[in-house]
Design an enzyme around this catalytic site. Structure first.
Site, PDB file in Angstrom:
ATOM      1  N   THR A 188      48.292  38.329  30.040  1.00  0.00           N
ATOM      2  CA  THR A 188      48.635  38.611  28.644  1.00  0.00           C
ATOM      3  C   THR A 188      48.200  37.466  27.737  1.00  0.00           C
ATOM      4  OG1 THR A 188      50.521  39.907  29.411  1.00  0.00           O
ATOM      5  CG2 THR A 188      50.553  39.222  27.104  1.00  0.00           C
ATOM      6  N   ASN A 202      44.274  49.639  34.932  1.00  0.00           N
ATOM      7  CA  ASN A 202      45.490  49.429  35.719  1.00  0.00           C
ATOM      8  C   ASN A 202      46.209  50.719  36.083  1.00  0.00           C
ATOM      9  OD1 ASN A 202      45.717  48.925  32.765  1.00  0.00           O
ATOM     10  ND2 ASN A 202      47.880  49.162  33.179  1.00  0.00           N
ATOM     11  N   SER A 242      45.027  37.148  36.459  1.00  0.00           N
ATOM     12  CA  SER A 242      46.439  36.830  36.650  1.00  0.00           C
ATOM     13  C   SER A 242      46.756  36.739  38.139  1.00  0.00           C
ATOM     14  CB  SER A 242      47.258  37.950  36.009  1.00  0.00           C
ATOM     15  OG  SER A 242      48.628  37.671  36.134  1.00  0.00           O
ATOM     16  N   HIS A 284      49.460  36.928  40.000  1.00  0.00           N
ATOM     17  CA  HIS A 284      50.396  37.807  40.726  1.00  0.00           C
ATOM     18  C   HIS A 284      49.792  39.159  41.092  1.00  0.00           C
ATOM     19  CE1 HIS A 284      52.021  40.731  37.623  1.00  0.00           C
ATOM     20  NE2 HIS A 284      51.465  39.850  36.803  1.00  0.00           N
ATOM     21  N   CYS A 322      54.145  48.175  33.584  1.00  0.00           N
ATOM     22  CA  CYS A 322      54.433  47.315  32.431  1.00  0.00           C
ATOM     23  C   CYS A 322      55.082  48.118  31.323  1.00  0.00           C
ATOM     24  CB  CYS A 322      53.160  46.693  31.889  1.00  0.00           C
ATOM     25  SG  CYS A 322      52.042  46.178  33.158  1.00  0.00           S
TER      26      CYS A 322
HETATM   27  N1  PLP Z   1      45.871  43.370  31.896  1.00  0.00           N
HETATM   28  C1  PLP Z   1      45.968  44.293  32.867  1.00  0.00           C
HETATM   29  C2  PLP Z   1      44.839  45.230  33.127  1.00  0.00           C
HETATM   30  C3  PLP Z   1      47.142  44.360  33.639  1.00  0.00           C
HETATM   31  O1  PLP Z   1      47.250  45.285  34.601  1.00  0.00           O
HETATM   32  C4  PLP Z   1      48.211  43.456  33.363  1.00  0.00           C
HETATM   33  C5  PLP Z   1      49.476  43.526  34.115  1.00  0.00           C
HETATM   34  O2  PLP Z   1      49.940  44.572  34.488  1.00  0.00           O
HETATM   35  C6  PLP Z   1      48.029  42.498  32.348  1.00  0.00           C
HETATM   36  C7  PLP Z   1      46.852  42.500  31.643  1.00  0.00           C
HETATM   37  C8  PLP Z   1      49.092  41.504  32.036  1.00  0.00           C
HETATM   38  O3  PLP Z   1      49.045  40.456  32.964  1.00  0.00           O
HETATM   39  P1  PLP Z   1      50.288  39.450  33.147  1.00  0.00           P
HETATM   40  O4  PLP Z   1      51.364  40.232  33.803  1.00  0.00           O
HETATM   41  O5  PLP Z   1      49.767  38.356  33.987  1.00  0.00           O
HETATM   42  O6  PLP Z   1      50.645  38.951  31.773  1.00  0.00           O
END
Ligand code: PLP
Length: 375
Positions: free
Chosen positions: A70, A145, A193, A195, A319
């Site tokens: 993010t 995602n 990211s 995780h 999310c």
């Molecule tokens: N972008 C995509 C495509 C994602 O799948 C996610 C998390 O689900 C993010 C950004 C956000 O990443 P973070 O959880 O490290 O902030």
């Protein structure tokens, strides 16, 4: 428990955990301190930077550590706004991109949202036709995602560079899972990211091809060469480096395993549950991703029933699972509001077994039949 929600997050790998442990305990020095304890932390951060750089085929100076996907996405877009750039993005981006773009539009930014075909592949002609000046940033994700569709990243980068525009890709779902080479793929900025590839939560990075034309979003003590201030998350960065190294070493093996098991799962569901629809691309797809809809069955209700059986799956993207609005991704793929509510996402990792998949199929068959009967 059977965990089939690896797009939401992944389990910390043992190798990452072991690498982190000393930095959570005895090696607690601040990397900015000049005595030995600080130097040890600094060296560990530097080693992780080298691992990530090798994984992307770039120099360590092009990698900046952040708090995750993010922040990396927000940073690139904020910078584009500061430079008065026209932002061209897609309708299927993660909210880390879309909500930031909306915020910037409120501040006067010019943002264009490009559509996709029914498989979720971004419309390249529409994208190119919308480039009207060199002062443009194109931001299109490497892989989606929700439906797992892999975008034609190299081609998008080629289009961007043909028009002297810059290209950012949100590779949060892709880095560590499929090969990425920032040079061959014409990428100027890349977000990732930890995780999502068996590293710890709350840490990620941004690749920047030309840091001299880029500025900070967070100001303070001048860490990360002044680009991203704040005392480094040393243990997190070390864990991310270890997870990245492992992901690169194991990539082919993991891809093969996940793809084989995912195909087996897809084939069984389509064969054994009537009116099953696969969402997204069947050819250009993340190895572990399966997004399916069972006609007439509400995905969110199915997720709850599966949870009662000890199986973690997801409806839409995790999310935004507290959000009850229809998936913007499935809408962009041309589905009706009603159809979008039917989708469930199962995302496998290399540790999932055929037995787990067989049990999941069995439970899905039972639940779907029961829910259809009760309607
Ligand atoms: N972008 C995509 C495509 C994602 O799948 C996610 C998390 O689900 C993010 C950004 C956000 O990443 P973070 O959880 O490290 O902030």
């Amino acid at each position: 428990m059977i965990y089939l929600d690896n797009a939401a997050t992944t389990k910390l790998s043992e190798r990452a955990e072991q690498a982190m442990e000393p930095y959570l305990k005895n090696l607690y020095g601040n990397p900015s301190s000049i005595y030995e304890l600080g130097e040890q932390s600094k060296k560990a951060v530097s080693e992780s930077r080298q691992i990530i750089a090798r994984a992307l085929f770039c120099a360590p100076e092009n990698i900046f550590f952040t708090s995750g996907g993010t922040e990396s996405d927000n940073w690139v877009l904020e910078n584009a706004m500061e430079q008065g750039k026209h932002i061209i993005t897609s309708q299927i981006e993660h909210h880390a991109v879309l909500n930031k773009c909306r915020k910037l539009q409120g501040q006067g930014a010019n943002v264009t949202y490009i559509g996709t075909d029914r498989e979720g592949t971004v419309n390249l002609a529409q994208l190119e036709n919308n480039i009207v000046s060199e002062n443009t940033l194109i931001s299109v994700m490497t892989a989606n995602n929700e439906v797992g569709t892999i975008e034609p990243v190299s081609e998008i980068g080629r289009i961007a560079h043909r028009h002297r525009a810059l290209f950012h890709t949100d590779a949060v779902q892709a880095f560590g899972h499929i090969p990425i080479n920032v040079n061959r793929m014409n990428i100027d900025f890349l977000s990732a990211s930890a995780h999502k590839f068996h590293g710890p939560k709350g840490v990620g990075f941004l690749y920047v091809r030309n840091p001299e034309n880029f500025g900070p979003m967070i100001y303070g003590g001048e860490q990360e060469r002044g680009y991203r201030s704040g005392t480094e998350n040393v243990a997190g960065i070390v864990g991310m480096g270890a997870a990245a190294q492992e992901a690169i070493e194991q990539m082919e093996n993991r891809m093969r395993r996940e793809q084989k098991l995912r195909n087996y799962l897809a084939e069984r569901l389509v064969r054994e549950i009537p009116d099953t629809r696969i969402n997204g691309s069947t050819r250009h797809r993340l190895p572990g991703n399966l997004n399916v809809s069972f006609a007439g069955v509400e995905g969110a209700a199915l997720v709850v029933l599966m949870d009662e059986e000890g199986i973690c799956i997801s409806a839409g993207s995790a999310c935004s699972s507290s959000d009850t609005s229809p998936s913007h991704v499935l809408k962009a793929l041309g589905q009706s509001d009603e159809e979008t509510y039917e989708a469930v996402r199962l995302t496998l990792n290399f540790e999932n077994t055929r037995e787990e998949v067989d049990y999941t199929v069995q439970k899905l068959k039972e639940m779907v039949a029961q829910m259809r009967k009760e309607k």
